[in-house]
Design a protein around this motif. Structure first.
Motif, short mmCIF file in Angstrom:
data_model
loop_
_atom_site.label_atom_id
_atom_site.label_comp_id
_atom_site.label_asym_id
_atom_site.label_seq_id
_atom_site.Cartn_x
_atom_site.Cartn_y
_atom_site.Cartn_z
N VAL A 169 6.68 8.57 -13.81
CA VAL A 169 5.97 9.21 -12.35
C VAL A 169 5.05 10.27 -13.06
O VAL A 169 5.08 10.61 -14.34
CB VAL A 169 6.93 9.90 -11.51
CG1 VAL A 169 7.87 8.75 -10.88
CG2 VAL A 169 7.98 10.61 -12.19
N ARG A 170 4.25 10.53 -12.28
CA ARG A 170 3.14 11.79 -12.52
C ARG A 170 3.69 13.11 -12.40
O ARG A 170 4.63 13.36 -11.24
CB ARG A 170 1.92 11.57 -11.78
CG ARG A 170 1.35 10.12 -11.98
CD ARG A 170 0.26 10.30 -11.01
NE ARG A 170 -1.02 11.15 -11.47
CZ ARG A 170 -2.00 11.40 -10.89
NH1 ARG A 170 -2.17 11.16 -9.68
NH2 ARG A 170 -3.03 12.13 -11.35
N ASN A 177 0.05 11.98 -16.72
CA ASN A 177 0.22 10.57 -16.20
C ASN A 177 1.22 9.93 -16.59
O ASN A 177 2.17 10.37 -17.28
CB ASN A 177 -1.00 9.69 -16.12
CG ASN A 177 -2.21 10.40 -15.50
OD1 ASN A 177 -2.14 10.99 -14.35
ND2 ASN A 177 -3.41 10.17 -16.07
N LYS A 178 1.69 8.64 -15.86
CA LYS A 178 2.79 8.07 -16.22
C LYS A 178 2.63 7.21 -17.32
O LYS A 178 3.55 6.81 -18.07
CB LYS A 178 2.64 6.61 -15.35
CG LYS A 178 3.35 7.32 -13.71
CD LYS A 178 3.40 5.91 -12.68
CE LYS A 178 1.94 5.50 -12.50
NZ LYS A 178 2.14 4.45 -11.21
N SER A 232 3.74 5.47 -5.83
CA SER A 232 3.62 5.65 -7.13
C SER A 232 2.77 6.81 -7.87
O SER A 232 2.71 7.16 -8.68
CB SER A 232 3.27 4.36 -7.78
OG SER A 232 1.99 4.13 -7.26
N ASN A 233 1.57 7.21 -7.02
CA ASN A 233 0.80 8.00 -7.32
C ASN A 233 1.06 9.40 -7.08
O ASN A 233 0.17 10.43 -7.23
CB ASN A 233 -0.76 7.84 -6.62
CG ASN A 233 -1.42 6.42 -7.30
OD1 ASN A 233 -1.32 6.50 -8.14
ND2 ASN A 233 -2.03 5.90 -6.36
N GLU A 234 2.26 9.66 -6.32
CA GLU A 234 2.73 10.90 -6.16
C GLU A 234 2.89 12.02 -7.23
O GLU A 234 3.50 11.38 -8.33
CB GLU A 234 3.85 11.07 -5.38
CG GLU A 234 4.52 12.26 -4.67
CD GLU A 234 5.85 12.13 -3.83
OE1 GLU A 234 6.37 13.16 -3.66
OE2 GLU A 234 6.22 10.89 -3.66
N ILE A 235 2.50 13.12 -7.02
CA ILE A 235 2.71 14.16 -8.35
C ILE A 235 3.91 14.96 -7.92
O ILE A 235 4.13 15.48 -7.03
CB ILE A 235 1.46 14.79 -8.33
CG1 ILE A 235 0.13 14.13 -8.54
CG2 ILE A 235 1.71 16.09 -9.35
CD1 ILE A 235 -0.98 14.92 -8.63
N GLU A 247 2.19 1.85 -3.36
CA GLU A 247 1.17 2.39 -4.36
C GLU A 247 0.69 3.88 -4.04
O GLU A 247 0.73 4.55 -5.16
CB GLU A 247 -0.25 1.47 -4.06
CG GLU A 247 -1.40 1.88 -5.17
CD GLU A 247 -2.45 1.14 -4.82
OE1 GLU A 247 -3.52 1.44 -5.76
OE2 GLU A 247 -2.51 0.19 -4.04
N GLU A 248 0.85 4.25 -2.90
CA GLU A 248 0.69 5.79 -2.71
C GLU A 248 1.98 6.66 -3.22
O GLU A 248 1.67 7.43 -3.77
CB GLU A 248 0.54 6.00 -1.15
CG GLU A 248 -0.83 5.34 -0.45
CD GLU A 248 -0.84 5.58 1.03
OE1 GLU A 248 0.20 5.98 1.59
OE2 GLU A 248 -1.83 5.18 1.57
N GLU A 302 0.74 -1.20 -0.02
CA GLU A 302 0.09 -0.02 0.12
C GLU A 302 0.85 1.41 0.02
O GLU A 302 0.40 2.26 -0.62
CB GLU A 302 -0.94 0.14 1.01
CG GLU A 302 -1.94 -1.13 1.19
CD GLU A 302 -2.74 -1.08 2.50
OE1 GLU A 302 -2.39 -0.41 3.37
OE2 GLU A 302 -3.57 -2.03 2.64
#
Length: 230
Positions: free
Chosen positions: A216-217, A174-175, A124-127, A121-122, A118
């Motif tokens: 990455v984002r 986005n990625k 990987s969603n970091e901007i 996953e968090e 988890e």
């Protein structure tokens, strides 16, 4: 002719009395001197000095250390009692079962995912705002400017009112290179702001940004100029 002396001019008349008076005075002075010299002077000793010496000679006594406590008594010895069973006695047999022996239960064990997945996953969603490899429009900066100039349709209302200027927009790449979350950071007119967002949302996919070799984002800011040609 006989020379006669006056009784007043006779100097020998009071000589004996003066000598007597001088002897009396001399004896009196001598007596007083003997009395003064015979006075006893008593030197008193100071008792405070002896007290100080007595205080310094106090005997130092050492406190005797208490003897160590006696060792604890040894634990009581428990005699082991053995029950002797005859050979012909009936002994109940019990079967010991464990989950290792049961193959069906071993196959139905469930896997519980850890919290690390988890967290990854968090992350990987970091901007990001700045990354090692920034995202890029297909073909580069020149192709992006050509796309914007070709795609913009100047709003009629803004053209009739002579409104022009720069609209600054931001969006997230986005990625996979897709454009999301486009918004106007600084606008000048509602019609021009709407047109700028339309052009950005219609862009093709970008080359995504990378951090440590992984996509990455990335948040990107883009200014779009609106100018009227005379």
């Amino acid at each position: 002719m006989e020379i006669k002396k006056s009784p007043k001019a006779d100097l020998e008349r009071g000589k004996g009395l003066s000598l007597l008076m001088g002897m009396v005075v001399g004896l009196a002075v001598l007596f007083v001197g003997f009395e003064w010299g015979a006075t006893d002077f008593k030197v008193s000793t100071d008792d405070g000095i002896s007290d100080i010496i007595a205080e310094e000679e106090i005997e130092i006594t050492r406190q005797e250390e208490p003897p160590p406590p006696p060792p604890p008594p040894p634990p009581p010895v428990v005699a082991e009692v053995l029950n002797i069973v005859e050979d012909d006695a009936n002994v109940e047999q019990t079967d010991l079962l464990s989950t290792e022996d049961n193959q069906n239960e071993a196959q139905t064990q469930t896997y519980v995912p850890t919290v690390i997945e988890e967290v990854e996953e968090e992350a990987s969603n970091e901007i990001f705002v700045i990354v090692e490899t920034m995202p890029e429009f297909p073909g580069g900066q020149a192709e992006m400017m050509a796309y914007i100039n070709k795609s913009i349709k100047y709003p009629v209302v803004a053209a009739e009112n002579g409104i022009q200027g720069r609209v600054t927009c931001s969006f997230v790449i986005n990625k996979d290179g897709s454009i999301v979350d486009a918004e106007v950071v600084r606008g000048i007119d509602a019609a021009l702001d709407k047109e700028a967002l339309r052009v950005i949302n219609a862009m093709p996919k970008w080359q995504p940004g990378k951090q440590r070799g992984k996509p990455v984002r990335v948040k990107y800011n883009l200014p779009i100029n609106f100018r009227l040609q005379n």
